[in-house]
Write a protein that holds these residues in place. Structure first.
Motif, short mmCIF file in Angstrom:
data_model
loop_
_atom_site.label_atom_id
_atom_site.label_comp_id
_atom_site.label_asym_id
_atom_site.label_seq_id
_atom_site.Cartn_x
_atom_site.Cartn_y
_atom_site.Cartn_z
N TYR A 203 111.66 94.38 12.50
CA TYR A 203 111.38 93.05 12.55
C TYR A 203 110.39 93.02 13.77
O TYR A 203 109.24 92.29 13.86
CB TYR A 203 112.30 91.84 12.99
N ALA A 270 115.76 86.82 16.94
CA ALA A 270 115.63 85.76 15.86
C ALA A 270 115.50 84.37 16.30
O ALA A 270 115.07 83.54 15.74
CB ALA A 270 116.61 86.33 15.02
N LEU A 276 109.90 84.89 15.05
CA LEU A 276 110.29 84.65 13.80
C LEU A 276 109.06 84.20 12.67
O LEU A 276 109.00 84.61 11.73
CB LEU A 276 111.25 83.63 13.69
N SER A 280 108.01 86.29 9.61
CA SER A 280 108.30 85.66 7.94
C SER A 280 106.84 85.32 7.46
O SER A 280 106.60 85.49 6.36
CB SER A 280 108.86 84.37 7.95
N ARG B 246 112.89 84.60 5.35
CA ARG B 246 113.43 83.94 6.52
C ARG B 246 114.92 83.29 6.41
O ARG B 246 115.48 83.48 7.59
CB ARG B 246 112.49 82.68 6.59
N VAL B 249 117.10 86.32 7.44
CA VAL B 249 117.25 86.62 8.72
C VAL B 249 117.85 85.60 9.40
O VAL B 249 118.55 86.21 10.18
CB VAL B 249 115.51 86.75 9.31
N GLU B 250 117.56 84.44 9.36
CA GLU B 250 118.47 83.30 10.00
C GLU B 250 119.88 83.40 9.75
O GLU B 250 120.75 83.25 10.58
CB GLU B 250 117.85 82.02 9.88
N GLY B 253 121.40 86.70 11.14
CA GLY B 253 120.99 86.75 12.86
C GLY B 253 122.35 86.75 13.50
O GLY B 253 122.44 88.02 14.22
#
Lengths: 315, 315
Positions: A203, A270, A276, A280, B246, B249-250, B253
């Protein structure tokens, strides 16, 4: 006691993981009693199993395998006395699992292994209300998709009896899985820690604009990960060091330290909206035009091919 | 200018990497002029090439491929005017590379790409004495064994011309490689950073007694790495998140953060003799009874099989 033959498995929860376990258990000739309180769960499970059965035939059907050998029940409590092992796939909420396992412990015969698919919660945290025999509770954490990927992480809690650990390893092995023993509870167990280490750096590199998302993935699929599918990080080091692992670690240590420190300095966060977004957007740009369903299907077919090649080699 | 056809390659250094590049260049029909001042280098290269040629036939011979198309020369200086690209594989010492590249720059035609296999030194640090055209210097970092593993990391320095980057990518692609573009110099480039992230955690887990060396590797080969051979970390996340990267990842996280922090707390320190002992003893225990040569051969054969399967799929 833990070595009694396992003929009937109780499956709690039929989300992605529970449904996949059910397909595997059926394919290997087991009887399955399965429950999930979610609305429509029974129909969803039926169509999933019908859809995946051709894949299970490719994976390999055991003696007595049949798509018909499962019973979806409204109340698992009425059936817990009959099951020889429970594979639990409920929500990852501690209070929920505590109550659930207290109930499973109370209502199953006392030698029956209670395995949780939990990817995050260590079982020591949810056996607290088990009065009868918490020693038969452990984690049996599969990898997505569980009916294909051989890895199962078996994680005992400090009070789990070694006979149950041995029996669980044996049970998964008989299903064609490749279980590993995580000897102490650690957050994320093994696989998720290794994945988090890679993803965190991946990432960061993408969000910093150092490599595109597509090329990052290629670094894995055409290089590092390609090799790791055959020899893990340790054996790769051993071979890289001409058989001398310790020398390799000492030799690479200083360079590795520079890399690791640089990774720390640029660690992905994140919770930083800009990072982020960069990340993304980079991923979206690549992924938006890909037919993900067909890609996943192709991946699963290719992966199954490799799994079968490898098990031929090992035989 | 950078797009002239590349017919003759100069290979500097015939250690493991240089010899393997030579095998690949010959297999793809190129002429190779090769030099290495080490005593016995010429004989060693010949026997390496003879041993590996059957493997190269399996990899696939291009038009005009011949084991005879190389010339081992005592002094590369006499031949630098003839080469269309240099692949450098000398020792990883900055002063050495500085002098070497100044000389290569002076004696090759000014459009000839000068690619270094360096796995560690960014080329900005060793182009400093190139007077003629430092814009054609870049890193072309292969992966062991380079005649099999498709990955090549192409890393320009800030002054590298984009036409040379494009031409180098194209050159490696024509050899059947899968080059990725590292857009900025970072320590360890991409692959070694990802490997270091995994190895650091793997060493820690083994030295802490949480998992055996063998089971650690199995976590890769039967799980995480098995999947990464087909879909890299990003696409694996995309598929795991049902297409919504996304969100994945969120969603992951906070858990990821707990894992990462715990990894930090228990970071492996290669300079701590006790940790290093625990680690190497654990690895030795597993590895000491394995025939590494035959394991490596089997690995390389299986890996080649997979590479060919995958390139069929992609076609």
């Amino acid at each position: 006691m833990a070595n009694l033959p396992i003929k009937t498995v109780g499956v709690i929860g039929t989300g992605v993981i529970g449904a996949s376990w059910t397909a595997l258990f059926l394919a290997k000739g087991l009887q399955v009693i399965v429950a999930d309180p979610a609305p429509g769960a029974q129909d969803k499970l039926r169509s999933y199993l019908e859809k995946e059965w051709p894949m299970m035939s490719k994976v390999g059907l055991g003696p007595g395998a049949s798509l018909g050998n499962y019973k979806f029940v409204a109340d698992i409590n009425d059936h817990l006395g009959q099951v020889d092992l429970v594979q639990e796939n409920g929500p990852e909420r501690l209070e929920f699992k505590r109550g659930l396992f207290a109930n499973l412990d109370a209502k199953t015969r006392d030698h029956v292994i209670l395995a949780s698919s939990s990817s995050g919660l260590p079982s020591s945290e949810f056996v607290t209300d088990c009065k009868k025999n918490p020693a038969r509770v452990l984690i049996g954490h599969p990898f997505n998709p569980p009916h294909l990927v051989p890895l199962v992480e078996v994680v005992p809690h400090p009070g789990t009896g070694s006979e149950y650990v041995t029996a669980a390893m044996e049970f998964y092995r008989k299903l064609g899985k490749d279980p590993v023993l995580v000897k102490q509870e650690v957050p994320g167990f093994i696989a998720n820690r290794l994945q988090a280490a890679v993803c965190s750096e991946a990432y960061s590199l993408i969000s910093r604009g150092i490599i595109s998302a597509q090329d990052l993935d290629k670094t894995m699929t055409s290089g590092v990960g390609l090799r790791w599918a055959f020899t893990g990080p340790i054996m790769t080091n051993v071979l890289g060091g001409g058989g001398n692992f310790r020398h390799m670690v000492e030799h690479l240590g200083p360079a590795s330290k520079v890399w690791t420190e640089d990774m720390r300095k640029h660690e992905f966060d994140a919770s930083n909206p800009q990072s982020l977004n960069e990340l993304s957007n980079g991923v979206e740009e690549w992924v938006s035009n890909i037919d993900l369903e067909s890609l996943e299907k192709k991946r699963d077919n290719s992966m199954l091919g490799l799994i079968q090649e490898k098990s031929k080699d090992a035989a």
